[in-house]
Design an enzyme around this catalytic site. Sequence first.
Site, PDB file in Angstrom:
ATOM      1  N   GLU A  80       0.866  -1.202   0.143  1.00  0.00           N
ATOM      2  CA  GLU A  80      -0.143  -0.027  -0.078  1.00  0.00           C
ATOM      3  C   GLU A  80       0.985   1.296  -0.031  1.00  0.00           C
ATOM      4  OE1 GLU A  80      -2.360   1.193   3.452  1.00  0.00           O
ATOM      5  OE2 GLU A  80      -1.501  -0.942   4.505  1.00  0.00           O
ATOM      6  N   CYS A 112      -3.447  -3.318   4.086  1.00  0.00           N
ATOM      7  CA  CYS A 112      -2.295  -4.379   4.648  1.00  0.00           C
ATOM      8  C   CYS A 112      -2.734  -5.811   4.435  1.00  0.00           C
ATOM      9  CB  CYS A 112      -2.446  -3.997   6.555  1.00  0.00           C
ATOM     10  SG  CYS A 112      -2.099  -2.503   6.728  1.00  0.00           S
ATOM     11  N   THR A 153       3.808   4.171  15.392  1.00  0.00           N
ATOM     12  CA  THR A 153       3.250   3.051  14.750  1.00  0.00           C
ATOM     13  C   THR A 153       4.015   2.835  13.288  1.00  0.00           C
ATOM     14  OG1 THR A 153       1.096   3.716  13.917  1.00  0.00           O
ATOM     15  CG2 THR A 153       1.436   2.871  16.068  1.00  0.00           C
ATOM     16  N   HIS A 234      -2.124  -9.816  11.939  1.00  0.00           N
ATOM     17  CA  HIS A 234      -1.512  -8.627  11.333  1.00  0.00           C
ATOM     18  C   HIS A 234      -1.058  -7.632  12.591  1.00  0.00           C
ATOM     19  CE1 HIS A 234      -1.067  -4.739   9.521  1.00  0.00           C
ATOM     20  NE2 HIS A 234      -2.070  -4.343  10.197  1.00  0.00           N
TER      21      HIS A 234
HETATM   22  N1  CAA Z   1       2.186   3.283  30.394  1.00  0.00           N
HETATM   23  C1  CAA Z   1       1.475   2.152  29.989  1.00  0.00           C
HETATM   24  N2  CAA Z   1       0.570   2.335  29.021  1.00  0.00           N
HETATM   25  C2  CAA Z   1      -0.045   3.298  28.728  1.00  0.00           C
HETATM   26  C3  CAA Z   1       0.649   4.658  29.133  1.00  0.00           C
HETATM   27  C4  CAA Z   1       1.697   4.567  30.033  1.00  0.00           C
HETATM   28  N3  CAA Z   1       2.169   5.549  30.467  1.00  0.00           N
HETATM   29  N4  CAA Z   1       0.077   5.600  28.395  1.00  0.00           N
HETATM   30  C5  CAA Z   1      -0.875   4.957  27.792  1.00  0.00           C
HETATM   31  N5  CAA Z   1      -0.776   3.650  27.866  1.00  0.00           N
HETATM   32  C6  CAA Z   1      -1.529   2.821  27.127  1.00  0.00           C
HETATM   33  C7  CAA Z   1      -3.189   3.101  26.868  1.00  0.00           C
HETATM   34  O1  CAA Z   1      -3.883   2.656  28.299  1.00  0.00           O
HETATM   35  C8  CAA Z   1      -3.284   2.329  25.741  1.00  0.00           C
HETATM   36  O2  CAA Z   1      -3.713   1.003  26.134  1.00  0.00           O
HETATM   37  P1  CAA Z   1      -4.949   0.092  25.976  1.00  0.00           P
HETATM   38  O3  CAA Z   1      -5.219   0.376  24.266  1.00  0.00           O
HETATM   39  O4  CAA Z   1      -4.749  -1.179  26.044  1.00  0.00           O
HETATM   40  O5  CAA Z   1      -6.003   0.982  26.499  1.00  0.00           O
HETATM   41  C9  CAA Z   1      -2.014   2.409  24.776  1.00  0.00           C
HETATM   42  O6  CAA Z   1      -1.110   2.588  25.729  1.00  0.00           O
HETATM   43  C10 CAA Z   1      -2.516   3.482  23.871  1.00  0.00           C
HETATM   44  O7  CAA Z   1      -2.674   4.584  24.344  1.00  0.00           O
HETATM   45  P2  CAA Z   1      -3.710   5.591  23.487  1.00  0.00           P
HETATM   46  O8  CAA Z   1      -5.090   4.869  23.305  1.00  0.00           O
HETATM   47  O9  CAA Z   1      -3.889   6.882  24.491  1.00  0.00           O
HETATM   48  O10 CAA Z   1      -2.769   6.041  22.535  1.00  0.00           O
HETATM   49  P3  CAA Z   1      -3.046   7.049  21.292  1.00  0.00           P
HETATM   50  O11 CAA Z   1      -4.530   7.356  21.185  1.00  0.00           O
HETATM   51  O12 CAA Z   1      -2.059   7.969  21.109  1.00  0.00           O
HETATM   52  O13 CAA Z   1      -2.714   5.951  19.952  1.00  0.00           O
HETATM   53  C11 CAA Z   1      -3.549   4.435  18.494  1.00  0.00           C
HETATM   54  C12 CAA Z   1      -3.165   4.827  19.738  1.00  0.00           C
HETATM   55  C13 CAA Z   1      -4.915   5.302  18.204  1.00  0.00           C
HETATM   56  C14 CAA Z   1      -3.753   3.185  17.990  1.00  0.00           C
HETATM   57  C15 CAA Z   1      -2.356   5.102  17.540  1.00  0.00           C
HETATM   58  O14 CAA Z   1      -1.256   4.618  17.607  1.00  0.00           O
HETATM   59  C16 CAA Z   1      -2.905   5.275  15.830  1.00  0.00           C
HETATM   60  O15 CAA Z   1      -3.406   6.036  15.532  1.00  0.00           O
HETATM   61  N6  CAA Z   1      -2.023   4.114  15.325  1.00  0.00           N
HETATM   62  C17 CAA Z   1      -2.535   4.263  13.801  1.00  0.00           C
HETATM   63  C18 CAA Z   1      -3.728   3.274  13.479  1.00  0.00           C
HETATM   64  C19 CAA Z   1      -3.509   1.758  13.937  1.00  0.00           C
HETATM   65  O16 CAA Z   1      -2.585   1.463  13.933  1.00  0.00           O
HETATM   66  N7  CAA Z   1      -4.719   1.201  14.117  1.00  0.00           N
HETATM   67  C20 CAA Z   1      -4.658  -0.204  14.161  1.00  0.00           C
HETATM   68  C21 CAA Z   1      -5.913  -1.080  13.594  1.00  0.00           C
HETATM   69  S1  CAA Z   1      -5.887  -0.455  11.958  1.00  0.00           S
HETATM   70  C22 CAA Z   1      -4.893  -1.635  11.406  1.00  0.00           C
HETATM   71  O17 CAA Z   1      -4.232  -2.664  11.831  1.00  0.00           O
HETATM   72  C23 CAA Z   1      -4.482  -1.332   9.696  1.00  0.00           C
HETATM   73  C24 CAA Z   1      -2.893  -0.722   9.938  1.00  0.00           C
HETATM   74  O18 CAA Z   1      -1.938  -1.537   9.837  1.00  0.00           O
HETATM   75  C25 CAA Z   1      -2.793   0.738  10.030  1.00  0.00           C
END
Ligand code: CAA
Length: 388
Positions: A80, A112, A153, A234
């Site tokens: 992609e 993906c 990520t 994945h």
């Molecule tokens: N110590 C330990 N853990 C902590 C922490 C700390 N100090 N601070 C936060 N965390 C934990 C949170 O509790 C959370 O855990 P859970 O999900 O188990 O509750 C985790 O860390 C992530 O924290 P946030 O949810 O606050 O993080 P975020 O909102 O900043 O980002 C995300 C998370 C939205 C997934 C981001 O990484 C993102 O946008 N990623 C891109 C999209 C993605 O990968 N999506 C996945 C599914 S789509 C897919 O699979 C296709 C693909 O390849 C893209």
Amino acid sequence: MTSIGIHDIAMATTRYRLDHAALAEAQGIDPEKYRVGIGQDSMSIAAPDEDIVTLAASAALPIIERHGTEGLRTVLVATETGIDQSKAAAVYVHELLGLPSAVRSVELKQACYSATAGLQMAAGLIARDPRQRVLVIATDVAKYDLDSSGEPTQGAAAVAMLVSADPAILELEGPSGVFTDDLMDFWRPNYRVTPIVDGKSSIRAYLRAAEGAWRDYREQGGEPWSAFAAHAYHSPFTKMAAKAHKHLAGLEGVALTPAEAEQSLEVANRYNRRIGNSYTAPVYLALLALLEQRDDLAGELIGLLSYGSGSVAEFFAGRVVEGYREHLRPERTAAWIDDREALTVERYRELHALRAPEDGGDRELPAETAAPFRLEAYRSHQRVYAAR
Ligand code: CAA
């Protein structure tokens, strides 16, 4: 019936890596959010002279060196991170690998997911003519906006698989469970270098799709949960794979805590923890990690869950072939991952800002990669590749 599956498998990744601890420090956030919260230690970052073509050709090279090209009539490159709207990346890879002209070369896309489509297409071609072999390559460079939630990520890698009859490593077994749902959780319009993503809804979409694919797999007569010795998911970040594992186990009445789900995938996640998201490749990097790093899996069934945003998912199974270890290259994989050079955050941001010229202007690229192939220059609207 002839068995069909993975006869050889090899990976490649980039010259550079960015450690999550360094990124967290620069962002002034707790590094545990990355190490524990999303389950990532570092991410592969491409040098200016690396892209999906150099990664793909570098991953496939040892396979061609070992097996030659006899029977090889199809190359499918799944990505992609397309470099051209028209010409397939597979054609460049075909040239770099010196393959014969009597080969069809095609690029596949569905976020993906598409390497799994490639694997199933390969199996179909081989069912029709078992003398044929198909090279399937998953290759991607995952790049998000700086300071976006997706930034930690990122990652980049390729996995090449030679698919054949009577495979030496993994036999595809039983039905596939498939799932499609048209939604906008993650997408990249043609005019953008980075995707648009709704992170939280993408997590829900992944879990829904994994559930749909698993339920279909069972309805098609697939094996029960207890039949699987290991799983490969994945993995946009390794915590996501653990979330999916917990979810699917729960559907079958196996209640796992988050820690138990993570522990079940500890070996499968070893490469992805350090490489980051490589879009089409992580499910196959998880498979490779299981094959190379786990105790003997000969005769065991592995469940694979492939997901691509937008969204398509597939659950399918493979049985590990007796003697598979003799055909793997764990030292080579370790060298690719261990030898990456750590970037400063400053240098990482410079690399992040690099773009291919959009005006057709010429640009020679510095020789930085340690891979067998490099992107030498942009000239007259063309990418010029070379063996190193
Ligand atoms: N110590 C330990 N853990 C902590 C922490 C700390 N100090 N601070 C936060 N965390 C934990 C949170 O509790 C959370 O855990 P859970 O999900 O188990 O509750 C985790 O860390 C992530 O924290 P946030 O949810 O606050 O993080 P975020 O909102 O900043 O980002 C995300 C998370 C939205 C997934 C981001 O990484 C993102 O946008 N990623 C891109 C999209 C993605 O990968 N999506 C996945 C599914 S789509 C897919 O699979 C296709 C693909 O390849 C893209």
